[in-house]
Write a protein that holds these residues in place. Sequence first.
Motif, mmCIF file in Angstrom:
data_model
loop_
_atom_site.group_PDB
_atom_site.id
_atom_site.type_symbol
_atom_site.label_atom_id
_atom_site.label_comp_id
_atom_site.label_asym_id
_atom_site.label_seq_id
_atom_site.Cartn_x
_atom_site.Cartn_y
_atom_site.Cartn_z
ATOM 1 N N GLU A 2 0.825 -1.185 0.000
ATOM 2 C CA GLU A 2 0.000 0.000 0.000
ATOM 3 C C GLU A 2 0.866 1.244 0.000
ATOM 4 O O GLU A 2 1.986 1.231 0.478
ATOM 5 C CB GLU A 2 -0.901 -0.005 1.227
ATOM 6 N N ILE A 3 0.296 2.346 -0.521
ATOM 7 C CA ILE A 3 1.057 3.583 -0.478
ATOM 8 C C ILE A 3 0.910 4.214 0.896
ATOM 9 O O ILE A 3 -0.078 4.000 1.596
ATOM 10 C CB ILE A 3 0.659 4.583 -1.593
ATOM 11 N N GLU A 4 1.906 4.982 1.287
ATOM 12 C CA GLU A 4 1.870 5.723 2.526
ATOM 13 C C GLU A 4 1.499 7.157 2.204
ATOM 14 O O GLU A 4 1.759 7.653 1.119
ATOM 15 C CB GLU A 4 3.238 5.672 3.206
ATOM 16 N N ILE A 5 0.903 7.828 3.164
ATOM 17 C CA ILE A 5 0.437 9.188 2.964
ATOM 18 C C ILE A 5 1.020 10.080 4.049
ATOM 19 O O ILE A 5 1.016 9.726 5.220
ATOM 20 C CB ILE A 5 -1.108 9.232 3.007
ATOM 21 N N ARG A 6 1.511 11.236 3.657
ATOM 22 C CA ARG A 6 2.015 12.236 4.592
ATOM 23 C C ARG A 6 1.438 13.586 4.214
ATOM 24 O O ARG A 6 1.243 13.882 3.049
ATOM 25 C CB ARG A 6 3.538 12.329 4.551
ATOM 26 N N SER A 7 1.197 14.447 5.216
ATOM 27 C CA SER A 7 0.549 15.725 4.978
ATOM 28 C C SER A 7 1.311 16.878 5.602
ATOM 29 O O SER A 7 2.034 16.708 6.567
ATOM 30 C CB SER A 7 -0.862 15.711 5.579
ATOM 31 N N GLY A 8 1.080 18.062 5.047
ATOM 32 C CA GLY A 8 1.661 19.273 5.591
ATOM 33 C C GLY A 8 0.966 20.496 5.040
ATOM 34 O O GLY A 8 0.131 20.412 4.161
ATOM 35 N N SER A 112 -0.421 17.034 0.695
ATOM 36 C CA SER A 112 -0.065 15.710 1.152
ATOM 37 C C SER A 112 0.599 14.999 -0.012
ATOM 38 O O SER A 112 0.565 15.493 -1.143
ATOM 39 C CB SER A 112 -1.332 14.976 1.578
ATOM 40 N N PHE A 113 1.207 13.864 0.246
ATOM 41 C CA PHE A 113 1.753 13.063 -0.838
ATOM 42 C C PHE A 113 1.640 11.595 -0.482
ATOM 43 O O PHE A 113 1.660 11.216 0.675
ATOM 44 C CB PHE A 113 3.200 13.457 -1.176
ATOM 45 N N GLY A 114 1.477 10.789 -1.518
ATOM 46 C CA GLY A 114 1.407 9.341 -1.361
ATOM 47 C C GLY A 114 2.654 8.733 -1.966
ATOM 48 O O GLY A 114 3.108 9.158 -3.033
ATOM 49 N N PHE A 115 3.222 7.731 -1.301
ATOM 50 C CA PHE A 115 4.498 7.167 -1.734
ATOM 51 C C PHE A 115 4.649 5.732 -1.282
ATOM 52 O O PHE A 115 3.911 5.249 -0.433
ATOM 53 C CB PHE A 115 5.655 8.000 -1.171
#
Length: 184
Positions: A2-8, A112-115
Motif C-alpha cells: 500500500e502507499i503511505e500518505i504524509r501531509s503538511g 499531502s503526498f502518497g508514496f
Amino acid sequence: MEIEIRSGEGLRALSRGKVGGYAARFNSASADLGGFTEIIRPGAFAASLRAGVNIRALYHHDDLSLLGTTQAGTLRLREDDSGLAFELDLPDTSYGNDVGVLVERGDIAGCSFGFRVATGGDRWEQRSTGLVRELLAVELREVTLTHDPAYRDTSVAVRSMPRGVGGAGSDVLAVTRLWLETIR
C-alpha cells in the motif's frame, strides 16, 4: 504494498486556476505517526522525478478527483532546498473550480503526498527522543490538496514499520487498535 500518505501545510493560490506550494518539506520531524516520527531527507524524491513516471495531483487522495498529471504537464514537480515544490494548473471542471475557490479562501491550505519506500529507501534509528524513520528515497505516486493537513491516517505509517523495530517496549495491541479504528 500500500502507499503511505504524509501531509503538511503550505498550499497557496498562484493565480486564477493555478495553485502551488510544497507537498513535502525536508529535514523537519513529523508528528508522532503511531510509535515513530519521520524526517524526509533532501534527494528523497529525485529518482521518482528523474524516472519520468506519471505522478497525479488529486483532491483528498481521491482517484475520482484528478486535478492534473506530470504526463500531461498540468502538474510540475521539483526538488529544491526546502522540499518537494509543485505548481498545478487546475482543470476547468466543477471540482477543479471548487478547489480553486476553496484554496483562494484559505479553506484548503494543506498538501499531502502518497508514496512507497523501496528496499533501502529508509533508515530506522532509536534516539533519545524515540524511534525515528528517515526517508532517503521514495517512489512518489501522488500529491494531494487537502483541507486537513494533519497526519490523519497513522495506520498507513504503522503498517510500514518493520516487525521488531518498535522494540520490547512497543504496545502492539494499542497500535493494532488504532489501525482497526481507522478502517471502521
